[in-house]
Write an enzyme that holds these catalytic residues in place. Structure first.
Site, PDB file in Angstrom:
ATOM      1  N   ALA A  53     -67.829  -8.397  -9.510  1.00  0.00           N
ATOM      2  CA  ALA A  53     -68.379  -7.682  -8.359  1.00  0.00           C
ATOM      3  C   ALA A  53     -67.456  -6.608  -7.799  1.00  0.00           C
ATOM      4  O   ALA A  53     -67.835  -5.442  -7.713  1.00  0.00           O
ATOM      5  CB  ALA A  53     -68.777  -8.692  -7.274  1.00  0.00           C
ATOM      6  N   ASP A 244     -70.689 -13.205  -6.864  1.00  0.00           N
ATOM      7  CA  ASP A 244     -71.255 -11.861  -6.946  1.00  0.00           C
ATOM      8  C   ASP A 244     -72.009 -11.497  -5.686  1.00  0.00           C
ATOM      9  O   ASP A 244     -72.254 -10.319  -5.419  1.00  0.00           O
ATOM     10  CB  ASP A 244     -72.177 -11.768  -8.169  1.00  0.00           C
TER      11      ASP A 244
HETATM   12  C1  LIG Z   1     -64.969 -11.518  -8.560  1.00  0.00           C
HETATM   13  S1  LIG Z   1     -66.569 -11.238  -9.118  1.00  0.00           S
HETATM   14  C2  LIG Z   1     -66.515 -12.175 -10.563  1.00  0.00           C
HETATM   15  C3  LIG Z   1     -67.870 -12.697 -10.932  1.00  0.00           C
HETATM   16  O1  LIG Z   1     -68.577 -11.724 -11.707  1.00  0.00           O
HETATM   17  C4  LIG Z   1     -68.910 -12.333 -12.940  1.00  0.00           C
HETATM   18  O2  LIG Z   1     -70.129 -11.903 -13.444  1.00  0.00           O
HETATM   19  P1  LIG Z   1     -70.135 -10.770 -14.619  1.00  0.00           P
HETATM   20  O3  LIG Z   1     -69.056 -11.139 -15.588  1.00  0.00           O
HETATM   21  O4  LIG Z   1     -71.541 -10.888 -15.192  1.00  0.00           O
HETATM   22  O5  LIG Z   1     -69.893  -9.473 -13.903  1.00  0.00           O
HETATM   23  C5  LIG Z   1     -68.955 -13.799 -12.609  1.00  0.00           C
HETATM   24  O6  LIG Z   1     -70.119 -14.134 -11.889  1.00  0.00           O
HETATM   25  C6  LIG Z   1     -67.732 -13.915 -11.776  1.00  0.00           C
HETATM   26  O7  LIG Z   1     -67.614 -15.058 -11.001  1.00  0.00           O
END
Ligand SMILES: CSC[C@H]1O[C@H](OP(=O)(O)O)[C@H](O)[C@@H]1O
Length: 358
Positions: A53, A244
């Site tokens: 995020a 997120d």
């Molecule tokens: C610190 S936000 C990290 C958060 O984002 C990841 O999702 P993605 O890899 O699909 O962007 C995941 O939910 C993480 O916890």
């Protein structure tokens, strides 16, 4: 602490480029890409070359600059007209992480506050300055979350578990869920971390285990299906995950599989901590039910990083996130401190203190 890699940065001035570590190539290759076209920034966010995020929020803010910097010597009207297509394209890149829209709207609000006769150059330069401010604030917020989260860990040491990657590579700084680990490690607290591989895109296997190994923190990779038994066998003292989007009542949206980890944690009395900056809180989402859940390409499940693992025509359901109810969250760790037993009243109080709501 200084980590030996950079998630994102702005290279040059105007014109410049958004430089990203292409996370789709980890752990086999460390490749940095310089993006000078809006479509390439949108593509990088959509294919998770940059992800997490805060990191996609920072990238989207710089994406606005990428999208208008060719108009730096043009009129204000031309820059604002271009923003009318650039901003929606960035916001639409991924729907769940609220930081993306939050960052874009913050830059636009800064531009709207400029005098009506501001030049095109002033608009573009101001957009770059605001994107840089968002990045710099994220770096400091990660350090603060690291300090607050590390304070939850006994000095004699802890065995932790995390899901997906909420480390440095999900932010512009040292991370969210991994920030307390980096900070406690720097403080000399002995740690070991179980990292869920996190299917289907394997952010835990490819990125979290890569990050922690590079930082010298012992990490043990487990499959997602192992989490509950590892937690239930007494091997884990605490769980740290990222988010997120946090709803107004404290419900937490995070990578698919997080809810299962939270249920196992509650069943076995293990603290379940969610680490997120206030930029990940969404006052417009009253509960987790209001959070849009991204559904991704079925082929990520049928044949993702591992190659074909299922018949090419099999039906697939591939939501990238799930929602953990606030009552399963032991505490929210933010840059402003630790909020225990989150609920609507407590989260609204935090958002008010942080200026996110009146
Ligand atoms: C610190 S936000 C990290 C958060 O984002 C990841 O999702 P993605 O890899 O699909 O962007 C995941 O939910 C993480 O916890």
């Amino acid at each position: 602490m200084q980590l030996p890699f950079s998630t994102l940065s702005w290279q040059g001035e105007l014109p410049g480029a958004l430089r990203l570590l292409d996370q789709t190539l980890l752990p086999a290759q460390e490749v940095y890409i310089d993006l000078v076209r809006l479509d390439d920034v949108v593509d990088a966010i959509q294919r998770l070359a940059v992800r997490g995020a805060p990191a996609i929020g920072c990238s989207a803010a710089y994406g606005l600059v990428v999208g208008v910097q060719d108009l730096v010597d043009d009129s204000t009207a031309a820059v604002r007209a271009r923003l009318g297509t650039v901003a929606p394209a960035l916001i639409a890149a991924r729907p769940t992480a609220v930081n993306l829209e939050w960052a874009v709207r913050r830059v636009l609000a800064r531009l709207d506050a400029l005098p009506a006769d501001a030049s095109g150059r002033l608009l573009v330069e101001t957009a770059l300055a605001e994107a840089r401010a968002i990045e710099a604030e994220d770096v400091e917020q990660c350090l603060a979350m690291g300090r607050h989260g590390a304070g939850l860990l006994p000095r004699e040491g802890a065995r932790l578990l995390t899901h997906c990657n909420a480390g440095a590579l999900a932010t512009a700084g040292i991370g969210t869920a991994l920030a307390p680990m980096y900070t406690a490690h720097d403080q000399g607290v002995p740690l070991m971390v179980y990292a869920d591989e996190t299917r289907p895109l394997l952010q835990g296997a490819r990125i979290t285990s890569w990050e922690l190994t590079r930082a010298g923190i012992p990490v043990t990779l487990i499959t997602d299906g192992m989490s509950a038994s590892v937690i239930g066998s007494g091997r884990v003292d605490a769980i740290f995950v990222g988010s997120d989007r946090v709803a107004r009542n404290g419900d937490v949206c995070n990578k698919i599989g997080t809810y299962a980890v939270a249920l196992a944690a509650r069943a076995h009395g293990i603290p379940f901590y969610v680490v997120a900056p206030l930029s990940t809180f969404d006052p417009e989402s009253r509960t987790g039910a209001d959070i849009p859940i991204e559904e991704r390409d079925p082929d990520e499940v049928r044949a993702g990083a591992l190659g074909a693992v299922a018949p090419s025509g099999v039906a697939v359901y591939n939501p990238a996130f799930d929602v953990t109810p606030a009552e399963l969250v032991t505490a929210l760790v933010t840059e402003r401190g630790v909020l225990e037993r989150p609920n609507l009243e407590r989260v609204e109080g935090l958002l008010r203190e942080g200026g996110r709501i009146a």
